[in-house]
Design a protein around this motif. Structure first.
Motif, PDB file in Angstrom:
ATOM      1  N   ASP A  72       0.823  -1.236   0.125  1.00 34.03           N
ATOM      2  CA  ASP A  72       0.019  -0.146  -0.048  1.00 34.03           C
ATOM      3  C   ASP A  72       0.875   1.167  -0.004  1.00 34.03           C
ATOM      4  O   ASP A  72       2.212   1.420  -0.232  1.00 34.03           O
ATOM      5  CB  ASP A  72      -0.913   0.044   1.345  1.00 34.03           C
ATOM      6  N   SER A  73       0.492   2.481   0.210  1.00 31.93           N
ATOM      7  CA  SER A  73       0.951   3.854   0.114  1.00 31.93           C
ATOM      8  C   SER A  73       1.991   3.861   1.193  1.00 31.93           C
ATOM      9  O   SER A  73       3.010   4.646   1.137  1.00 31.93           O
ATOM     10  CB  SER A  73       0.096   4.848   0.073  1.00 31.93           C
ATOM     11  N   ASN A  74       1.810   3.100   2.217  1.00 31.56           N
ATOM     12  CA  ASN A  74       2.576   3.169   3.599  1.00 31.56           C
ATOM     13  C   ASN A  74       3.741   2.031   3.413  1.00 31.56           C
ATOM     14  O   ASN A  74       4.864   1.894   4.299  1.00 31.56           O
ATOM     15  CB  ASN A  74       2.025   2.830   4.838  1.00 31.56           C
ATOM     16  N   GLY A  75       3.848   1.378   2.269  1.00 34.96           N
ATOM     17  CA  GLY A  75       4.906   0.368   1.996  1.00 34.96           C
ATOM     18  C   GLY A  75       4.708  -1.055   2.770  1.00 34.96           C
ATOM     19  O   GLY A  75       5.772  -1.772   2.930  1.00 34.96           O
ATOM     20  N   LYS A  76       3.365  -1.209   3.181  1.00 28.95           N
ATOM     21  CA  LYS A  76       3.206  -2.404   3.852  1.00 28.95           C
ATOM     22  C   LYS A  76       2.341  -3.418   3.077  1.00 28.95           C
ATOM     23  O   LYS A  76       1.782  -3.104   2.029  1.00 28.95           O
ATOM     24  CB  LYS A  76       1.984  -2.272   5.018  1.00 28.95           C
ATOM     25  N   LEU A  77       2.782  -4.688   3.045  1.00 26.01           N
ATOM     26  CA  LEU A  77       2.243  -5.887   2.173  1.00 26.01           C
ATOM     27  C   LEU A  77       0.829  -5.953   2.313  1.00 26.01           C
ATOM     28  O   LEU A  77       0.315  -5.889   3.465  1.00 26.01           O
ATOM     29  CB  LEU A  77       2.873  -7.204   2.907  1.00 26.01           C
ATOM     30  N   THR A  78       0.344  -5.865   1.145  1.00 23.21           N
ATOM     31  CA  THR A  78      -1.298  -6.108   0.971  1.00 23.21           C
ATOM     32  C   THR A  78      -1.557  -7.282   0.336  1.00 23.21           C
ATOM     33  O   THR A  78      -2.596  -7.942   0.302  1.00 23.21           O
ATOM     34  CB  THR A  78      -1.838  -4.937   0.430  1.00 23.21           C
ATOM     35  N   GLY A  79      -0.756  -7.843  -0.695  1.00 25.84           N
ATOM     36  CA  GLY A  79      -0.900  -8.982  -1.417  1.00 25.84           C
ATOM     37  C   GLY A  79       0.250  -9.252  -2.260  1.00 25.84           C
ATOM     38  O   GLY A  79       1.283  -8.756  -2.458  1.00 25.84           O
ATOM     39  N   VAL A  80       0.006 -10.487  -3.210  1.00 21.61           N
ATOM     40  CA  VAL A  80       0.891 -10.778  -4.179  1.00 21.61           C
ATOM     41  C   VAL A  80      -0.030 -11.377  -5.393  1.00 21.61           C
ATOM     42  O   VAL A  80      -1.033 -11.647  -5.284  1.00 21.61           O
ATOM     43  CB  VAL A  80       1.812 -12.145  -3.797  1.00 21.61           C
ATOM     44  N   ALA A  81       0.657 -11.320  -6.597  1.00 15.40           N
ATOM     45  CA  ALA A  81       0.060 -11.646  -7.655  1.00 15.40           C
ATOM     46  C   ALA A  81       1.017 -12.402  -8.324  1.00 15.40           C
ATOM     47  O   ALA A  81       2.121 -11.818  -8.988  1.00 15.40           O
ATOM     48  CB  ALA A  81      -0.501 -10.440  -8.596  1.00 15.40           C
ATOM     49  N   SER A  82       0.584 -13.665  -9.283  1.00 14.74           N
ATOM     50  CA  SER A  82       1.551 -14.389  -9.899  1.00 14.74           C
ATOM     51  C   SER A  82       1.043 -14.284 -11.435  1.00 14.74           C
ATOM     52  O   SER A  82       0.081 -13.676 -11.839  1.00 14.74           O
ATOM     53  CB  SER A  82       1.423 -15.932  -9.293  1.00 14.74           C
ATOM     54  N   ARG A  83       1.831 -14.848 -12.185  1.00 12.73           N
ATOM     55  CA  ARG A  83       1.634 -14.938 -13.643  1.00 12.73           C
ATOM     56  C   ARG A  83       0.432 -15.499 -13.873  1.00 12.73           C
ATOM     57  O   ARG A  83      -0.350 -15.183 -14.903  1.00 12.73           O
ATOM     58  CB  ARG A  83       2.816 -15.709 -14.569  1.00 12.73           C
ATOM     59  N   LYS A  84       0.175 -16.724 -13.294  1.00 10.14           N
ATOM     60  CA  LYS A  84      -1.042 -17.339 -13.240  1.00 10.14           C
ATOM     61  C   LYS A  84      -2.342 -16.581 -13.103  1.00 10.14           C
ATOM     62  O   LYS A  84      -3.375 -16.722 -13.650  1.00 10.14           O
ATOM     63  CB  LYS A  84      -1.036 -18.720 -12.461  1.00 10.14           C
ATOM     64  N   ASN A 128       6.810  -0.746  12.283  1.00 10.02           N
ATOM     65  CA  ASN A 128       7.128  -0.170  13.510  1.00 10.02           C
ATOM     66  C   ASN A 128       5.882   1.248  13.717  1.00 10.02           C
ATOM     67  O   ASN A 128       6.235   1.743  14.644  1.00 10.02           O
ATOM     68  CB  ASN A 128       8.405   0.466  13.385  1.00 10.02           C
ATOM     69  N   GLY A 129       5.097   1.168  12.781  1.00 12.28           N
ATOM     70  CA  GLY A 129       4.331   2.395  12.779  1.00 12.28           C
ATOM     71  C   GLY A 129       3.186   2.309  13.729  1.00 12.28           C
ATOM     72  O   GLY A 129       3.088   1.349  14.450  1.00 12.28           O
ATOM     73  N   GLU A 130       2.190   3.198  13.669  1.00  8.84           N
ATOM     74  CA  GLU A 130       1.217   3.035  14.319  1.00  8.84           C
ATOM     75  C   GLU A 130      -0.041   3.331  13.797  1.00  8.84           C
ATOM     76  O   GLU A 130      -0.236   3.496  12.603  1.00  8.84           O
ATOM     77  CB  GLU A 130       1.010   4.361  15.410  1.00  8.84           C
ATOM     78  N   GLY A 131      -1.339   2.552  13.926  1.00  8.43           N
ATOM     79  CA  GLY A 131      -2.511   2.596  13.403  1.00  8.43           C
ATOM     80  C   GLY A 131      -2.425   1.722  12.242  1.00  8.43           C
ATOM     81  O   GLY A 131      -2.036   0.785  11.840  1.00  8.43           O
ATOM     82  N   SER A 132      -2.711   2.680  11.082  1.00  5.30           N
ATOM     83  CA  SER A 132      -2.780   2.259   9.553  1.00  5.30           C
ATOM     84  C   SER A 132      -1.284   1.915   9.213  1.00  5.30           C
ATOM     85  O   SER A 132      -1.185   1.083   8.062  1.00  5.30           O
ATOM     86  CB  SER A 132      -3.362   2.940   8.832  1.00  5.30           C
ATOM     87  N   THR A 137       0.965   0.302  10.703  1.00  5.28           N
ATOM     88  CA  THR A 137       1.305  -1.344  11.436  1.00  5.28           C
ATOM     89  C   THR A 137       1.122  -2.190  10.055  1.00  5.28           C
ATOM     90  O   THR A 137       0.279  -1.774   9.165  1.00  5.28           O
ATOM     91  CB  THR A 137       0.628  -1.443  12.465  1.00  5.28           C
ATOM     92  N   GLY A 138       1.568  -3.398  10.526  1.00  3.73           N
ATOM     93  CA  GLY A 138       1.689  -4.231   9.310  1.00  3.73           C
ATOM     94  C   GLY A 138       2.868  -5.066   9.102  1.00  3.73           C
ATOM     95  O   GLY A 138       3.924  -4.877  10.004  1.00  3.73           O
TER      96      GLY A 138
END
Length: 214
Positions: free
Chosen positions: A114-126, A184-188, A190-191
């Protein structure tokens, strides 16, 4: 590749611990008769997991030693030792741009943050293939529409062993894993922060290095 049975794996361990050992002693350790394990011993000798010396008994074969060394290497090596640079895109990246990135970077899976650089997902060639086949308009869709979302994404930590990571890959049938650490962040904010990626190719290279040294 021939898959060894549970009994054959037991025999390899017994021989490794008690060599030299006779066929009768192996059978006794298993609570079986010698004729029952004769076929297993023949297969293990043929595959070089066990070595037989007349009038002496059975010894570990060359494959047994290699198998032991490979497992030890994977247990002793941390993910951080062989992880590579992650290829990251944002959730609002179009599928067309994502596919271009996929091929330019020569990777099988893209990591999405996301815009905070936190992992939200992955997508493959398939994933991209499924959505674009017969659907020309799909190229303008954001990758967030096709990605596998957190918390369903399988990840590893830099301190995990390569053996644990490899077992995770096999179990979940994936070719790569995001390497993450808690945010290490707070609220949104974190992740999970993405610090790398681990691929099957990196693990194979590690094993080939062991083979070359041997």
């Amino acid at each position: 590749m021939i898959e060894l049975t549970a009994r054959q794996l037991q025999i390899i361990e017994i021989v490794k611990k008690r060599a030299p050992i006779t066929g009768d002693q192996i059978a006794e350790s298993l609570g079986l008769s010698r004729p029952t394990i004769r076929g297993d011993l023949s297969i293990l000798v043929m595959l070089e997991y066990v070595d037989a010396k007349p009038k002496v008994g059975y010894f570990p074969g060359t494959k047994a030693a290699a198998r032991h060394n490979s497992r030890g290497l994977l247990q002793d090596t941390k993910v951080s030792d062989i992880q590579s640079i992650p290829v990251i895109i944002r959730e609002n990246t179009t599928i067309q741009d994502a596919v271009v990135t996929l091929f330019l970077q020569d990777v099988g899976t893209l990591i999405i943050c996301d815009s905070n650089g936190k992992l939200t997902g992955v997508a493959s060639r398939k994933d991209f293939l499924k959505v674009t086949l017969g659907n020309p308009g799909a190229v303008t869709m954001p990758v967030s529409m096709v990605m596998t979302r957190q918390p369903k994404v399988v990840t590893v930590s830099p301190d995990d062993t390569v053996l644990d990571a490899a077992q995770r890959m096999i179990y979940h049938e994936v070719d790569s894993l995001p390497v993450v650490v808690p945010g290490n962040g707070e609220g949104s904010a974190t992740g999970l922060d993405v610090v790398g990626r681990l691929t099957k190719t990196s693990i194979v290279k590690l094993l080939l290095e062991l083979e070359a040294k041997g």
